[in-house]
Design an enzyme around this catalytic site. Structure first.
Site, PDB file in Angstrom:
ATOM      1  N   CYS A  42       2.050   6.043   0.246  1.00 14.12           N
ATOM      2  CA  CYS A  42       0.825   5.420  -0.255  1.00 14.12           C
ATOM      3  C   CYS A  42       0.193   4.558   0.846  1.00 14.12           C
ATOM      4  O   CYS A  42       0.876   4.021   1.705  1.00 14.12           O
ATOM      5  CB  CYS A  42       1.149   4.553  -1.470  1.00 14.12           C
ATOM      6  N   ASP A  44      -0.982   1.726   0.421  1.00  9.86           N
ATOM      7  CA  ASP A  44      -0.722   0.314   0.086  1.00  9.86           C
ATOM      8  C   ASP A  44      -0.159  -0.447   1.286  1.00  9.86           C
ATOM      9  O   ASP A  44       0.826  -0.023   1.897  1.00  9.86           O
ATOM     10  CB  ASP A  44       0.264   0.268  -1.094  1.00  9.86           C
ATOM     11  N   ARG A  46       1.607  -2.947   1.554  1.00  8.00           N
ATOM     12  CA  ARG A  46       2.952  -3.526   1.427  1.00  8.00           C
ATOM     13  C   ARG A  46       4.067  -2.523   1.678  1.00  8.00           C
ATOM     14  O   ARG A  46       5.232  -2.876   1.761  1.00  8.00           O
ATOM     15  CB  ARG A  46       3.115  -4.129   0.017  1.00  8.00           C
ATOM     16  N   HIS A  98       5.772   4.149  -4.744  1.00  9.28           N
ATOM     17  CA  HIS A  98       6.274   2.779  -4.881  1.00  9.28           C
ATOM     18  C   HIS A  98       5.899   2.235  -6.244  1.00  9.28           C
ATOM     19  O   HIS A  98       4.842   2.563  -6.797  1.00  9.28           O
ATOM     20  CB  HIS A  98       5.723   1.871  -3.770  1.00  9.28           C
ATOM     21  N   CYS A 101       2.226   0.592  -7.991  1.00 12.94           N
ATOM     22  CA  CYS A 101       1.202   1.353  -7.260  1.00 12.94           C
ATOM     23  C   CYS A 101      -0.133   1.257  -8.003  1.00 12.94           C
ATOM     24  O   CYS A 101      -0.254   1.693  -9.152  1.00 12.94           O
ATOM     25  CB  CYS A 101       1.627   2.810  -7.121  1.00 12.94           C
TER      26      CYS A 101
HETATM   27 CO    CO Z   1       0.252   2.771  -4.093  1.00 17.98          CO
END
Ligand code: CO
Length: 212
Positions: A42, A44, A46, A98, A101
């Protein structure tokens, strides 16, 4: 949070750190890449691909998008997949989702999200495929976590549906496909231990592209 200017200072420190132990580090890096891993995760901020795996430059080929999707009409992910399999000859392909998400969460809301609609449709389709299992989970947080996991399994399956994957595995015995979930609360990578060989076997009834 680093300021924009600080990023360049960080970069200088990183170069100093790399060349301190190996003066030729960047000359060697510039020659070629020969990674064993393709990581699809992803976008993302993090979920840091190399950092959480403890891998450095040259060790992992990376593709990231919203909610780690492997969509068969996405020229981007399909190009990455074909290049990694046919040219880099990666030994392992990892799809890493994750918990928490935002993409998966958004797909669970019955709402018009503009340009994200066709993208998130892929996750809503995962929900539809697994509606009975998901609807049986009464705790909304648990249902959300399970959809994150099922989405990873479906994206692994999408990789296994491709000709590049099937032909390479038949000829070379690799790559193998793995499904992971990164747990933001603990930092752990959870291997979903998908039954890769069985999925490949079962899928061939409909998706066999190896010409035999
Ligand atoms: Co995500």
């Amino acid at each position: 949070m680093a300021t924009y200017q600080e990023i360049f200072e960080n970069n200088r420190q990183w170069i100093a750190q790399k060349t301190a132990t190996n003066a030729d580090f960047f000359q060697q890096l510039a020659k070629d890449q020969n990674p064993d891993y393709l990581y699809i995760g992803c976008s993302d901020s993090r979920v840091t691909a190399e950092e959480m795996m403890g891998l450095g430059p040259g060790e992992v080929f990376v593709h990231r998008n919203v909610a780690n999707l492997v969509n068969n009409v996405d020229l981007n992910v399909m190009s990455v997949l074909n290049y990694a399999i046919k040219h880099l000859k990666v030994k392992h392909i990892i799809v890493c989702g994750h918990y928490n998400c935002g993409g998966v969460k958004a797909a669970m809301q019955p709402k018009d999200l503009g340009i994200l609609n066709p993208w998130l449709r892929n996750i809503r389709d995962v929900y539809r495929h697994h509606k009975a299992e998901l609807d049986a989970i009464t705790d909304e947080e648990k249902r959300y976590e399970r959809l994150v996991e099922l989405n990873v399994v479906e994206q692994c399956t999408n990789i296994i549906k491709t000709a590049a994957m099937q032909v390479s595995y038949q000829q070379n015995g690799y790559p193998e496909v793995h499904g992971w979930v990164f747990d933001l609360h603990t930092g752990h990578i959870v291997d979903l231990e998908i039954d890769f060989k069985n999925i490949l076997q079962e899928i061939k009834a409909i998706y066999n592209l190896t010409d035999n």
